[in-house]
Motif scaffolding. Structure first.
Motif, PDB file in Angstrom:
ATOM      1  N   LEU A 117      15.091-110.739  74.342  1.00  0.00           N
ATOM      2  CA  LEU A 117      14.698-110.255  75.657  1.00  0.00           C
ATOM      3  C   LEU A 117      13.243-110.585  75.927  1.00  0.00           C
ATOM      4  O   LEU A 117      12.431-110.647  75.011  1.00  0.00           O
ATOM      5  CB  LEU A 117      14.844-108.736  75.741  1.00  0.00           C
ATOM      6  CG  LEU A 117      16.244-108.210  75.832  1.00  0.00           C
ATOM      7  CD1 LEU A 117      16.208-106.691  75.809  1.00  0.00           C
ATOM      8  CD2 LEU A 117      16.920-108.684  77.091  1.00  0.00           C
ATOM      9  N   ILE A 146      23.330-103.217  83.922  1.00  0.00           N
ATOM     10  CA  ILE A 146      22.750-103.377  82.594  1.00  0.00           C
ATOM     11  C   ILE A 146      22.009-102.093  82.260  1.00  0.00           C
ATOM     12  O   ILE A 146      21.156-101.639  83.027  1.00  0.00           O
ATOM     13  CB  ILE A 146      21.777-104.575  82.535  1.00  0.00           C
ATOM     14  CG1 ILE A 146      22.528-105.872  82.845  1.00  0.00           C
ATOM     15  CG2 ILE A 146      21.102-104.647  81.166  1.00  0.00           C
ATOM     16  CD1 ILE A 146      21.633-107.087  82.970  1.00  0.00           C
ATOM     17  N   ILE A 188      19.715-100.326  79.254  1.00  0.00           N
ATOM     18  CA  ILE A 188      18.916-100.579  78.059  1.00  0.00           C
ATOM     19  C   ILE A 188      18.889 -99.297  77.242  1.00  0.00           C
ATOM     20  O   ILE A 188      18.651 -98.214  77.783  1.00  0.00           O
ATOM     21  CB  ILE A 188      17.473-101.007  78.434  1.00  0.00           C
ATOM     22  CG1 ILE A 188      17.495-102.335  79.208  1.00  0.00           C
ATOM     23  CG2 ILE A 188      16.607-101.142  77.202  1.00  0.00           C
ATOM     24  CD1 ILE A 188      17.482-102.167  80.676  1.00  0.00           C
ATOM     25  N   HIS A 189      19.123 -99.416  75.924  1.00  0.00           N
ATOM     26  CA  HIS A 189      19.130 -98.250  75.038  1.00  0.00           C
ATOM     27  C   HIS A 189      17.933 -98.328  74.098  1.00  0.00           C
ATOM     28  O   HIS A 189      17.661 -99.384  73.522  1.00  0.00           O
ATOM     29  CB  HIS A 189      20.415 -98.206  74.213  1.00  0.00           C
ATOM     30  CG  HIS A 189      21.653 -98.332  75.033  1.00  0.00           C
ATOM     31  ND1 HIS A 189      22.125 -97.309  75.828  1.00  0.00           N
ATOM     32  CD2 HIS A 189      22.504 -99.369  75.208  1.00  0.00           C
ATOM     33  CE1 HIS A 189      23.227 -97.707  76.448  1.00  0.00           C
ATOM     34  NE2 HIS A 189      23.470 -98.960  76.086  1.00  0.00           N
ATOM     35  N   ASP A 220      18.447 -93.851  77.564  1.00  0.00           N
ATOM     36  CA  ASP A 220      18.963 -94.980  78.345  1.00  0.00           C
ATOM     37  C   ASP A 220      18.158 -95.203  79.615  1.00  0.00           C
ATOM     38  O   ASP A 220      17.742 -94.254  80.281  1.00  0.00           O
ATOM     39  CB  ASP A 220      20.420 -94.730  78.732  1.00  0.00           C
ATOM     40  CG  ASP A 220      21.339 -94.647  77.534  1.00  0.00           C
ATOM     41  OD1 ASP A 220      20.927 -95.073  76.440  1.00  0.00           O
ATOM     42  OD2 ASP A 220      22.466 -94.151  77.692  1.00  0.00           O
ATOM     43  N   THR A 222      18.518 -97.658  83.130  1.00  0.00           N
ATOM     44  CA  THR A 222      19.337 -98.595  83.903  1.00  0.00           C
ATOM     45  C   THR A 222      18.432 -99.596  84.598  1.00  0.00           C
ATOM     46  O   THR A 222      17.488 -99.222  85.295  1.00  0.00           O
ATOM     47  CB  THR A 222      20.188 -97.843  84.942  1.00  0.00           C
ATOM     48  OG1 THR A 222      21.021 -96.905  84.253  1.00  0.00           O
ATOM     49  CG2 THR A 222      21.064 -98.810  85.733  1.00  0.00           C
ATOM     50  N   PRO A 225      13.489-101.434  72.842  1.00  0.00           N
ATOM     51  CA  PRO A 225      14.938-101.326  73.044  1.00  0.00           C
ATOM     52  C   PRO A 225      15.707-101.703  71.775  1.00  0.00           C
ATOM     53  O   PRO A 225      15.261-102.554  71.000  1.00  0.00           O
ATOM     54  CB  PRO A 225      15.216-102.321  74.168  1.00  0.00           C
ATOM     55  CG  PRO A 225      14.082-103.276  74.136  1.00  0.00           C
ATOM     56  CD  PRO A 225      12.897-102.528  73.615  1.00  0.00           C
ATOM     57  N   SER A 268      19.430-101.905  72.041  1.00  0.00           N
ATOM     58  CA  SER A 268      20.628-102.615  72.498  1.00  0.00           C
ATOM     59  C   SER A 268      20.726-102.530  74.016  1.00  0.00           C
ATOM     60  O   SER A 268      19.991-101.786  74.661  1.00  0.00           O
ATOM     61  CB  SER A 268      21.892-102.025  71.856  1.00  0.00           C
ATOM     62  OG  SER A 268      22.073-100.683  72.261  1.00  0.00           O
ATOM     63  N   LEU A 269      21.648-103.312  74.552  1.00  0.00           N
ATOM     64  CA  LEU A 269      21.967-103.296  75.981  1.00  0.00           C
ATOM     65  C   LEU A 269      23.469-103.096  76.134  1.00  0.00           C
ATOM     66  O   LEU A 269      24.242-103.578  75.314  1.00  0.00           O
ATOM     67  CB  LEU A 269      21.658-104.642  76.649  1.00  0.00           C
ATOM     68  CG  LEU A 269      20.318-105.296  76.518  1.00  0.00           C
ATOM     69  CD1 LEU A 269      20.369-106.686  77.129  1.00  0.00           C
ATOM     70  CD2 LEU A 269      19.284-104.466  77.221  1.00  0.00           C
ATOM     71  N   THR A 270      23.872-102.414  77.185  1.00  0.00           N
ATOM     72  CA  THR A 270      25.271-102.407  77.581  1.00  0.00           C
ATOM     73  C   THR A 270      25.343-103.182  78.892  1.00  0.00           C
ATOM     74  O   THR A 270      24.690-102.816  79.871  1.00  0.00           O
ATOM     75  CB  THR A 270      25.811-100.982  77.774  1.00  0.00           C
ATOM     76  OG1 THR A 270      25.717-100.288  76.531  1.00  0.00           O
ATOM     77  CG2 THR A 270      27.264-101.006  78.235  1.00  0.00           C
ATOM     78  N   VAL A 271      26.095-104.269  78.879  1.00  0.00           N
ATOM     79  CA  VAL A 271      26.242-105.124  80.052  1.00  0.00           C
ATOM     80  C   VAL A 271      27.636-104.909  80.615  1.00  0.00           C
ATOM     81  O   VAL A 271      28.628-105.085  79.913  1.00  0.00           O
ATOM     82  CB  VAL A 271      26.035-106.608  79.678  1.00  0.00           C
ATOM     83  CG1 VAL A 271      26.216-107.497  80.888  1.00  0.00           C
ATOM     84  CG2 VAL A 271      24.660-106.812  79.054  1.00  0.00           C
ATOM     85  N   THR A 325      28.317-104.818  74.406  1.00  0.00           N
ATOM     86  CA  THR A 325      27.024-104.404  73.879  1.00  0.00           C
ATOM     87  C   THR A 325      26.310-105.588  73.264  1.00  0.00           C
ATOM     88  O   THR A 325      26.914-106.383  72.559  1.00  0.00           O
ATOM     89  CB  THR A 325      27.200-103.305  72.811  1.00  0.00           C
ATOM     90  OG1 THR A 325      27.870-102.181  73.431  1.00  0.00           O
ATOM     91  CG2 THR A 325      25.876-102.837  72.260  1.00  0.00           C
TER      92      THR A 325
END
Length: 99
Positions: free
Chosen positions: A22, A54, A56-57, A63, A65, A83, A85-88, A96
């Protein structure tokens, strides 16, 4: 002319290769006796046409957004927490990305 790496396909997220792939910015840093005590982190990147969301964790802040517009995503938070991880979410489901 854009390079192919800058043009994500449907459902893809493309980003620069710094922290975990990233583009991560660290700015607004406050120093106390030469030690960072405060600041913010952020992420930016390109998102394909099928990407809808998306998230971002990060460990300490939870989290965040990302905002999305014109094929780009961006988010920031008032912490130096990186960060994890990401959830897309795309039109066909979610996946993830571990950093």
């Amino acid at each position: 002319m854009h390079s192919p790496a800058c043009e994500p396909g449907p459902g893809q997220v493309v980003h620069a290769a710094s922290l975990g792939g990233l583009d991560v910015a660290q700015a607004g840093v406050e120093l106390l006796d030469g030690v960072m005590t405060a600041g913010y982190m952020g992420v930016t990147g390109r998102a394909g046409a099928d990407v809808r969301n998306i998230v971002i964790h990060a460990r300490d802040i939870g989290d965040v957004t990302a905002s999305m517009r014109n094929g780009w995503f961006a988010a920031w938070w008032p912490s130096l927490d990186k960060p994890t991880s990401l959830t897309v979410t795309t039109t066909t489901g979610s996946y993830t990305v571990h950093l």
